[in-house]
Design an enzyme around this catalytic site. Sequence first.
Site, PDB file in Angstrom:
ATOM      1  N   HIS A 111      -7.513  -7.085 -14.980  1.00 29.09           N
ATOM      2  CA  HIS A 111      -8.465  -7.401 -13.908  1.00 29.09           C
ATOM      3  C   HIS A 111      -9.826  -7.542 -14.595  1.00 29.09           C
ATOM      4  O   HIS A 111     -10.394  -6.560 -15.047  1.00 29.09           O
ATOM      5  CB  HIS A 111      -8.488  -6.262 -12.887  1.00 29.09           C
ATOM      6  CG  HIS A 111      -9.510  -6.429 -11.817  1.00 29.09           C
ATOM      7  ND1 HIS A 111      -9.180  -6.598 -10.487  1.00 29.09           N
ATOM      8  CD2 HIS A 111     -10.862  -6.460 -11.864  1.00 29.09           C
ATOM      9  CE1 HIS A 111     -10.290  -6.713  -9.768  1.00 29.09           C
ATOM     10  NE2 HIS A 111     -11.333  -6.641 -10.589  1.00 29.09           N
TER      11      HIS A 111
ATOM     12  N   ASP B 158      -2.903 -12.161  -4.796  1.00 29.72           N
ATOM     13  CA  ASP B 158      -3.756 -10.957  -4.749  1.00 29.72           C
ATOM     14  C   ASP B 158      -3.834 -10.439  -3.302  1.00 29.72           C
ATOM     15  O   ASP B 158      -4.896 -10.014  -2.831  1.00 29.72           O
ATOM     16  CB  ASP B 158      -5.162 -11.202  -5.309  1.00 29.72           C
ATOM     17  CG  ASP B 158      -5.858  -9.880  -5.662  1.00 29.72           C
ATOM     18  OD1 ASP B 158      -5.200  -8.823  -5.602  1.00 29.72           O
ATOM     19  OD2 ASP B 158      -7.061  -9.908  -5.976  1.00 29.72           O
TER      20      ASP B 158
ATOM     21  N   ARG C  71       0.809  -1.231   0.000  1.00 36.85           N
ATOM     22  CA  ARG C  71       0.000   0.000   0.000  1.00 36.85           C
ATOM     23  C   ARG C  71       0.832   1.265   0.000  1.00 36.85           C
ATOM     24  O   ARG C  71       0.287   2.350   0.183  1.00 36.85           O
ATOM     25  CB  ARG C  71      -0.954  -0.015   1.189  1.00 36.85           C
ATOM     26  CG  ARG C  71      -1.932  -1.182   1.197  1.00 36.85           C
ATOM     27  CD  ARG C  71      -2.823  -1.212  -0.016  1.00 36.85           C
ATOM     28  NE  ARG C  71      -3.908  -2.197   0.143  1.00 36.85           N
ATOM     29  CZ  ARG C  71      -4.676  -2.605  -0.847  1.00 36.85           C
ATOM     30  NH1 ARG C  71      -4.479  -2.158  -2.076  1.00 36.85           N
ATOM     31  NH2 ARG C  71      -5.637  -3.492  -0.634  1.00 36.85           N
TER      32      ARG C  71
ATOM     33  N   ASN D 175      -2.315   0.318  -7.803  1.00 32.86           N
ATOM     34  CA  ASN D 175      -3.399   1.116  -7.193  1.00 32.86           C
ATOM     35  C   ASN D 175      -2.986   1.678  -5.832  1.00 32.86           C
ATOM     36  O   ASN D 175      -3.615   1.443  -4.811  1.00 32.86           O
ATOM     37  CB  ASN D 175      -4.710   0.322  -7.109  1.00 32.86           C
ATOM     38  CG  ASN D 175      -4.609  -0.954  -6.296  1.00 32.86           C
ATOM     39  OD1 ASN D 175      -3.513  -1.456  -6.037  1.00 32.86           O
ATOM     40  ND2 ASN D 175      -5.744  -1.487  -5.873  1.00 32.86           N
TER      41      ASN D 175
END
Length: 425
Positions: A179, A305, A64, A94
Site C-alpha cells: 500500500h 479495493d 471485515r 486489516n
Amino acid sequence: MGLLIKNAMIVNADKIWDKPHDILCEEGKITKIASGIATGGHETIDASGKKVLPGLIDIHTHLRQPGREDKETIETGSRAAVKGGFTSIMCMPNTNPVIDNAMVVEFIIREAKRVGLCNVYPVGAISKGLQDGELTDMAELKASGCLAFSDDGKAVLNSRLFRLAMEYAKMLDVLIIEHCQDPLLSAGGVMNEGVVSTRIGLKGDPGISETVTVARDIEIALYLNARVHLAHMSLKRSCELIRFAKSQGVKVTAEACPHHFVLTDEACGSFDTSTKVNPPLRSKEDVQAIKEAIAEGTIDCIVTDHAPHTKEDKEVGFDTAPFGLIGLETSLGLTVTELVKGGFIDLAQMVDKMSSAPARIAGLASKGVIKQGFDADITIIDPDKEWTVTREGFVSKSKNSPFIGRKLFSQVEYTICAGKVVYKF
Ligand code: DOR
Ligand code: ZN
C-alpha cells in the site's frame, strides 16, 4: 451430472472467439469445449447473445470479518463478489484480529467454504498486528493458505522490515503487495493535495506520499531481484516510475481501481464521504494517465479495493470519516463503461486485467482462462445491457458507494464457481 453452457461466445485474454461453442463443466473443472455437446443429463445454460469470460478475480478486497461484522462478513462479501462477477477474491489482513496467524487464516477459509459462493484467499499481514515492527511467520501463513502478504491500509514504513519481507517472499514464492502511501507525508490529509483541496478547504495528502513509496519499493525489488506488487496506483507519476522500472527489468506489477480511473478529486467537493478513499481521488490528468497505463500494460490489473463502512461510520464530517468505498458490485460495470466503451481496451484486454493477470500475479495457475482442464470458474455477461446503480441494489452489507445513480453498461447474467451456478441475474 455436470453443467453445460450452450452457445458460449468465449472471451479469453488472448482471443475473442468468433463462433459459439459449448462448455462442459464436471467436478469443478472445464472438461470439454466443442460445438454441439449432447445435453445428456447435464444442467444446461443457454448463453446465446452473451459473452462468456473466465471468472473475474479481485486480488484486493476488504471483508471485515473477523471484527467488524456490522460492515461486512465473509458471507455478505462473497454474495457481493459473485453478483459483481467475481469467482475469486483475496481479502486484506486489516481485520480484528489481524490476519497475522494461522488460526485467523484457517477461520476465513473455513467460513468461506461454508458460505460456498466464491474462492476466498486471505492475504497475510507482513508485520505482526500491522504494527510495522516484527515480521509475521510468513512460512506458517503460507502453509495455512496465504498466497500474498500486505500491510494494506498503510505502507510498510520500516524499509528494513520491507526488505526482509521481500527476501522471505522470494524464498517462499509468495507475493508482496504494498500500500503505497507514506503516512508521514500524508500527514493527516483527507483528499488529494491540489487546487481542489485548497478551494474547498480540506486538508490535502500530497502525491509524493505515494510516489516516494513506489520509488523505494522499486529500488528494493531491483536490489533483491525480487517481486513486488504495488496496490491501487493513482498518479501519473507513479505510472512513469513503474513504466521505467519495467523497462529496466524490475519485477514490479501494479493494480488500479475503477474509482481512480472514473472519478477526479472534484468529486470530493460534494463532501460525500464515500469519495473519501486511500489513496485519494486525483486530478483529471492523473485519471487520464491511469487509463492509458492500463491500456498499454504499465498497470497490470484492475482491483476493487472494496472497503465497506457502515452508514454510522460514514455519516460524519469529511475529516473524521473512515477511508474507503465499496467496489465489488460496480467494478465490472465501471470498467466496461469507462475503458471498453471508452475505447481504451477491448473485452479481451479487460479479461486480462480482471482475470488472467490477477491469476498470474497471485499464482492461481488453474484459473484466469477458459480452457479444458482449467477450473470451471466462469462469468457470463451482457456487456451492452445498461443498469443503474442503486442503494437498494447492493447486497454488500455496506452501501458506501459514490456511484449510486450512475448508469453502467454490462450486466452479470451468471457467475459460475467450480462448475456451480452461484449467481443468476
Ligand atoms: O480507502 C481505503 N480503505 N484504503 C485502504 O487502503 C484501506 C481501506 C479500508 O480498509 O477501509
Ligand atoms: Zn485496500
